[in-house]
Design a protein around this motif. Structure first.
Motif, short mmCIF file in Angstrom:
data_model
loop_
_atom_site.label_atom_id
_atom_site.label_comp_id
_atom_site.label_asym_id
_atom_site.label_seq_id
_atom_site.Cartn_x
_atom_site.Cartn_y
_atom_site.Cartn_z
N PRO A 1 0.81 -1.22 0.00
CA PRO A 1 0.00 0.00 0.00
C PRO A 1 0.85 1.28 0.00
O PRO A 1 0.50 2.26 -0.65
N THR A 2 1.98 1.23 0.71
CA THR A 2 2.86 2.41 0.73
C THR A 2 3.46 2.66 -0.65
O THR A 2 3.52 3.80 -1.12
N ARG B 1 0.73 3.97 -2.98
CA ARG B 1 0.37 5.36 -2.66
C ARG B 1 1.41 6.35 -3.19
O ARG B 1 1.08 7.45 -3.58
N ASN B 2 2.67 5.94 -3.22
CA ASN B 2 3.77 6.84 -3.63
C ASN B 2 4.34 6.48 -4.99
O ASN B 2 5.48 6.85 -5.29
#
Length: 121
Positions: free
Chosen positions: A69-70, A73-74
């Motif tokens: 997810p990190t 997201r980035n």
């Protein structure tokens, strides 16, 4: 069929090594502050075994819950950093290549200037 099996194995190992790299990074700091805790080293060893064990799938669980997810997201920032790094690396290679060729040419000229012709009888 073989490529599907191979890709599944590679993905699982990639998830493990990413989580293990994060663990090693965190371990660098925790080893300074936490070794006084009882069973600290045993807990670290149990954690690594939990990551590796195919029955618990610890690395996959941590990867899917936190890392993926990190990264998702980035993703745009990561892609732009990769493009910038690629451009900068090409420029650096060209700059150092030119500098190396100039140094080699100067060394060749200096070596040629130092060679004296034999005296004429």
């Amino acid at each position: 069929m073989v490529s599907w099996i191979l890709s599944r194995v590679v993905v699982k190992w990639m998830m493990y090594w990413i989580i293990f790299a994060l663990f090693t990074t965190a371990e660098t700091f925790t080893d300074i502050f936490l070794p006084w805790l009882p069973f600290y080293y045993e807990l670290k060893m149990a954690f690594v075994l939990w990551l590796l064990c195919p029955y618990t799938r610890g690395a996959g669980l941590l990867y899917r819950r936190f890392v993926h997810p990190t990264l998702a997201r980035n993703e745009k920032e990561i892609d732009s950093c990769i493009v910038q790094a690629k451009e900068r690396s090409c420029e650096a290679v060209l700059r150092f290549g030119r500098r190396g060729l100039n140094m080699a040419a100067m060394a060749a000229v200096q070596a040629a200037a130092k060679v004296r012709p034999p005296p004429i009888p």
